[in-house]
Design an enzyme around this catalytic site. Structure first.
Site, PDB file in Angstrom:
ATOM      1  CB  THR A  14     -13.096   0.078  19.285  1.00  0.00           C
ATOM      2  OG1 THR A  14     -12.130  -0.273  20.285  1.00  0.00           O
ATOM      3  CG2 THR A  14     -13.820  -1.183  18.837  1.00  0.00           C
ATOM      4  N   GLY A  16      -7.963   4.760  18.859  1.00  0.00           N
ATOM      5  CA  GLY A  16      -6.539   4.935  18.647  1.00  0.00           C
ATOM      6  C   GLY A  16      -5.960   5.823  19.719  1.00  0.00           C
ATOM      7  NE  ARG A  17      -4.549   2.986  22.616  1.00  0.00           N
ATOM      8  CZ  ARG A  17      -4.148   2.313  23.705  1.00  0.00           C
ATOM      9  NH1 ARG A  17      -4.624   2.634  24.890  1.00  0.00           N
ATOM     10  NH2 ARG A  17      -3.301   1.316  23.595  1.00  0.00           N
ATOM     11  CG  HIS A 232      -0.384  -7.860  13.809  1.00  0.00           C
ATOM     12  ND1 HIS A 232      -0.480  -9.225  13.795  1.00  0.00           N
ATOM     13  CD2 HIS A 232      -1.609  -7.405  14.141  1.00  0.00           C
ATOM     14  CE1 HIS A 232      -1.705  -9.596  14.110  1.00  0.00           C
ATOM     15  NE2 HIS A 232      -2.411  -8.496  14.334  1.00  0.00           N
ATOM     16  CG  ASP A 233      -3.025  -4.747  17.143  1.00  0.00           C
ATOM     17  OD1 ASP A 233      -2.889  -5.898  16.690  1.00  0.00           O
ATOM     18  OD2 ASP A 233      -4.129  -4.171  17.198  1.00  0.00           O
ATOM     19  CB  THR A 255     -11.594  -5.794  19.433  1.00  0.00           C
ATOM     20  OG1 THR A 255     -11.667  -4.412  19.780  1.00  0.00           O
ATOM     21  CG2 THR A 255     -12.756  -6.149  18.539  1.00  0.00           C
ATOM     22  CG  ASN A 292      -7.233 -14.182  15.333  1.00  0.00           C
ATOM     23  OD1 ASN A 292      -6.059 -14.535  15.331  1.00  0.00           O
ATOM     24  ND2 ASN A 292      -7.625 -12.997  14.935  1.00  0.00           N
TER      25      ASN A 292
END
Length: 465
Positions: A14, A16-17, A232-233, A255, A292
């Site tokens: 949703t 980015g930084r 992968h975050d 999310t 998940n």
């Protein structure tokens, strides 16, 4: 040790930084440089990411980071998993599809007709998610003319450096990486009709991918190397989850809620497959044995619908404060119900699941959402313990969800375990730590990296009531 600086590009589903990370002399901290929106865009052929805008935000953020901090030594990139861009002769053929696009449903049927899911699980160790990359590849007609396909962090690294590589932790989410040796399963790709030529060489976190192309170095202000991190975050977030013992579970909550434990060996049992637990690779050859769970997506989509209905913004902290005051039991629903996976009218779809039990006041409805997410977390924690044979003693909840005190307390109450909340920016911190280690500016072992996090970021503790 003097203070060293790197820049972390952290891209979520949703937003980015771009953040400057500084480490040394007893400090590990972040400076937000830029934040920008990200999300699905509807095109004639389906749901995509506005990748051109995303990439421009990244480059502009990097330039601003170097302007603010000339000592920056490297760049690391992490993002959500599974989505990719296809290239030919170094050019992107089309906007990357969004993982919520409906096309992958056809890919699921086609893949499972060729390789039954039970066999797939033994090969890749992944839980069933209908948007895993191999299902997308199966129905992607663009691959016929492509010479490579790159997951989002690898794609951005390629555009920055001109070097194509596939970072291993994120590659494990494609479904095409062997769970036993961490290499591309070319026998599987052959059976699925996926050309092996599109699979780039694999690299591990800490590898220097390349240096900024000259024209970008001129624009950004420095010829910096791009270092592979846990791209992968969730892999980066788990690096910075200060797990206090092997008996600690983790929840990386944004999310999505990624709920699990860290293992050194896979658990490829029928029970693990039936429970839909996955084996995504982590930094330093660890397995992120997790499930998940639909996370704060349910709340954010509900608030978005209410804001559209009201024609104005809703104060989320105020809403959650009111929700925490709701007395008595509130009804819960299955947070993982497939009907809740797509955007649009989330309140209506949740109400349909709850039926006559659906609360009418918004604070009570929001409380029902939070308790339902916590209930799903608790089920996943119990299952992780059972499948791994571990008696868990604590939960480390990191990411944006760690700011949601109501969710943290509900998770403690429903699991019967203390919840240690924070750091909020675990993903960016993990990104920074892996870069710093590659530069010789951080300790060598994962446990020592987590000790740095624990010493610099005190978690909030929520004991079960």
């Amino acid at each position: 040790m003097s203070v060293r600086a790197v820049v972390a590009v952290d891209l979520g589903a949703t937003s980015g930084r771009v953040m400057i990370g500084r480490i040394g002399d007893g400090r590990l901290d972040l400076e937000l440089v830029s934040r920008f929106p990200n999300g699905p865009v509807e095109r004639e052929d389906g749901l995509h990411w506005d990748f051109d805008a995303l990439y421009e935000h990244v480059v502009a953020g990097l330039a601003e980071a170097v302007r603010r901090e000339p000592r920056i030594e490297s760049i690391g990139i992490d993002s959500w998993a599974v989505d990719y861009g296809v290239l030919k002769d170094g050019a992107l053929l089309a906007e990357p599809f969004h993982y919520r696009d409906e096309r992958s449903a056809r890919g699921v049927d086609e893949v499972h007709d060729i390789v039954p899911f039970a066999e797939l699980y033994q090969r890749n160790g992944l839980q069933f998610l209908p948007f895993n990359t191999l299902y997308q590849y199966r129905v992607d007609e663009r691959l016929a003319e492509a010479d490579t396909a790159l997951l989002i962090p690898d794609l951005i690294a390629f555009l920055l450096t001109g070097v194509a590589a596939a970072e291993r932790t994120n590659s494990s989410t494609t479904g095409l990486l062997s769970v036993t040796d961490g290499e591309w399963d070319t026998a599987l790709t052959d059976r699925l009709g996926i050309a092996t030529r599109i699979l780039p060489r694999l690299v591990d976190p800490g590898t220097t991918i390349g240096v900024l192309r000259p024209e970008l170095a001129a624009r950004i202000g420095a010829a910096l190397p791009v270092i592979a991190v846990g791209s992968h975050d969730t892999a980066s977030a788990v690096v910075a989850a200060p797990l206090s013992s092997p008996a600690s579970a983790y929840i990386s909550c944004g999310t999505w809620g990624l709920v699990g434990v860290e293992l050194t060996q896979p658990v490829l049992t029928d029970a693990a497959r039936t429970a839909n637990f996955t084996h995504e690779l982590g930094v330093d050859d660890r397995y992120r044995f997790l499930h998940n769970v639909t996370g704060l997506w349910l709340l954010s989509e509900t608030v978005r619908a209410w804001e559209a209905e009201d024609g104005g913004a809703i104060d989320l902290p105020e809403l959650l404060a009111a929700a925490s005051e709701v007395s008595g039991d509130v009804p819960v629903f299955d947070a993982d119900d497939p009907s809740l996976s797509a955007p649009g009218d989330m309140p209506g779809r949740i109400a349909a699941l709850l039926g006559d039990r659906a609360p009418k006041p918004r604070p009570a409805f929001a409380r029902s959402i939070v308790e339902s997410i916590a209930a799903a977390f608790a089920r996943a924690v119990r299952t992780a313990a059972d499948l791994s044979g571990r008696e868990l003693d604590s939960i480390h909840l990191v990411g944006g969800g760690s700011l949601n005190r109501l969710l943290c307390q509900a998770t403690a109450d429903r699991t019967g375990l203390p919840v240690l909340a924070g750091p909020v920016e675990a993903t960016a911190l993990g990104n920074v730590l892996v870069q710093a280690r590659a530069l010789g500016a951080a300790p060598a072992s994962l446990e020592e990296l987590r000790a740095v996090v624990a010493a610099t970021h005190t978690p909030a503790r929520f004991d079960p009531r």
